[in-house]
Design an enzyme around this catalytic site. Sequence first.
Site, PDB file in Angstrom:
ATOM      1  N   ASP A  26       0.853  -1.191   0.000  1.00 57.55           N
ATOM      2  CA  ASP A  26       0.000   0.000   0.000  1.00 57.55           C
ATOM      3  C   ASP A  26       0.888   1.239   0.000  1.00 57.55           C
ATOM      4  O   ASP A  26       1.043   1.922   1.016  1.00 57.55           O
ATOM      5  CB  ASP A  26      -0.901  -0.036   1.242  1.00 57.55           C
ATOM      6  CG  ASP A  26      -2.032   0.977   1.165  1.00 57.55           C
ATOM      7  OD1 ASP A  26      -2.217   1.581   0.095  1.00 57.55           O
ATOM      8  OD2 ASP A  26      -2.723   1.162   2.174  1.00 57.55           O
ATOM      9  N   GLU A  37      -6.375   4.825  -9.373  1.00 58.37           N
ATOM     10  CA  GLU A  37      -7.625   5.371  -8.853  1.00 58.37           C
ATOM     11  C   GLU A  37      -8.313   6.382  -9.777  1.00 58.37           C
ATOM     12  O   GLU A  37      -7.669   7.282 -10.324  1.00 58.37           O
ATOM     13  CB  GLU A  37      -7.355   6.029  -7.499  1.00 58.37           C
ATOM     14  CG  GLU A  37      -8.597   6.433  -6.761  1.00 58.37           C
ATOM     15  CD  GLU A  37      -8.376   6.409  -5.253  1.00 58.37           C
ATOM     16  OE1 GLU A  37      -8.849   7.330  -4.587  1.00 58.37           O
ATOM     17  OE2 GLU A  37      -7.731   5.466  -4.760  1.00 58.37           O
ATOM     18  N   LYS A  57      -9.565   1.715  -9.486  1.00 52.08           N
ATOM     19  CA  LYS A  57     -10.178   1.906  -8.170  1.00 52.08           C
ATOM     20  C   LYS A  57     -11.331   2.905  -8.249  1.00 52.08           C
ATOM     21  O   LYS A  57     -11.173   4.003  -8.776  1.00 52.08           O
ATOM     22  CB  LYS A  57      -9.141   2.419  -7.161  1.00 52.08           C
ATOM     23  CG  LYS A  57      -8.137   1.385  -6.726  1.00 52.08           C
ATOM     24  CD  LYS A  57      -7.055   1.972  -5.848  1.00 52.08           C
ATOM     25  CE  LYS A  57      -7.515   2.256  -4.458  1.00 52.08           C
ATOM     26  NZ  LYS A  57      -6.398   2.715  -3.588  1.00 52.08           N
ATOM     27  N   THR A  86     -13.036   0.650  -3.569  1.00 53.03           N
ATOM     28  CA  THR A  86     -12.369   1.185  -2.396  1.00 53.03           C
ATOM     29  C   THR A  86     -13.362   1.939  -1.521  1.00 53.03           C
ATOM     30  O   THR A  86     -14.542   2.056  -1.847  1.00 53.03           O
ATOM     31  CB  THR A  86     -11.191   2.088  -2.831  1.00 53.03           C
ATOM     32  OG1 THR A  86     -10.416   2.449  -1.690  1.00 53.03           O
ATOM     33  CG2 THR A  86     -11.665   3.339  -3.549  1.00 53.03           C
ATOM     34  N   PHE A 140     -11.908  -1.133   4.511  1.00 50.71           N
ATOM     35  CA  PHE A 140     -10.913  -0.330   5.232  1.00 50.71           C
ATOM     36  C   PHE A 140     -10.941  -0.633   6.723  1.00 50.71           C
ATOM     37  O   PHE A 140     -11.675  -0.006   7.490  1.00 50.71           O
ATOM     38  CB  PHE A 140     -11.175   1.158   4.977  1.00 50.71           C
ATOM     39  CG  PHE A 140     -10.579   1.697   3.715  1.00 50.71           C
ATOM     40  CD1 PHE A 140     -10.231   0.858   2.666  1.00 50.71           C
ATOM     41  CD2 PHE A 140     -10.361   3.051   3.558  1.00 50.71           C
ATOM     42  CE1 PHE A 140      -9.678   1.356   1.503  1.00 50.71           C
ATOM     43  CE2 PHE A 140      -9.804   3.572   2.398  1.00 50.71           C
ATOM     44  CZ  PHE A 140      -9.465   2.725   1.365  1.00 50.71           C
TER      45      PHE A 140
END
Length: 327
Positions: free
Chosen positions: A17, A99, A135, A159, A181
């Site tokens: 990440d 993303e 994403k 996400t 998350f």
Amino acid sequence: MASLLEQLRGMTTVVSDTGDINAIHQFRPQDATTNPSLIADAAGKPDYASIVDDVLKQVRKDAGPSASDHDVAAKAFRPLEVAFGRKILDIIPGRVSTEVDARLSYDIDKSIAEARAIIALYDKAGISRERILVKLASTWEGIKAAEILEKEGIHCNMTLLFGLHQAIAAAEAHATLISPFVGRILDWYKKDTGKDYVGADDPGVQSVTTIYNYYKKFGYKTVVMGASFRNTGEIIELAGCDLLTIAPKLLDELMHAEGHLEKKLDAEKAKSMDIEKIPMDKATFDKMHAEDRMAKDKLQEGIDGFSKALVDLEALLAKRVGELVKA
């Protein structure tokens, strides 16, 4: 004895990440994921100045002399994140997540257009879309965009996912992967209750465990990638999850820790669990979302945070464009 990281790799795909290419070199994950905050952090480091400058020079050239520094910066994010993605793909054997602008999270058509544009840049570079995950925020609109994109062979990573309703909708849209998350869920509960949570009592761990078991019980192909960890204890409790995306600091802790790592999540065991199936449509999604204060709060907070990070990155890039012009 093998480190906890090596043991974890035996039961879970480990993802890095970070946008820090040096960290990816160090930990050699299967996959990697980035977001505007990570790109901004990497873009501010001298090691990556040439990547940033090359992108800005090309965008400046393409935009023409009448474009302002801000206009150039705004156009630069997409090619910049793809440039970082390409560098990362030179190192890892798997996939990189790239993303879509979080400011488009409630717009199906614009999210689809942005995703297609990202894939077009990778296509132009000769990189297979099998190595790319686009994403998207797990709004109803983001999930509907993913449903269309998946039919086109564009694989999606959902996400900012905090609730079971988001996870079910994403699976029924045939999204390739979801990123619940963990740490942000923990943050919300600690603030809301004033309590601390450890191990299996961690609400983020419990949420991912519930989603994982639901998916495996009902045979969904969408895979679960736990994300946003606050400590290695959360990671240890989710050993066995399909994938876990872990920041370099926690990867380093796991690499230097020893002991027996127990597999906590098991697809075969989940199949025999007594779990009720929830039919999902927009009305059910909206109802469950409204009733889940944590998911509602954290989704909007996440979208706002990623949007602000993108604004901050654009300001950093605009400043650099001006410096390049003067150079």
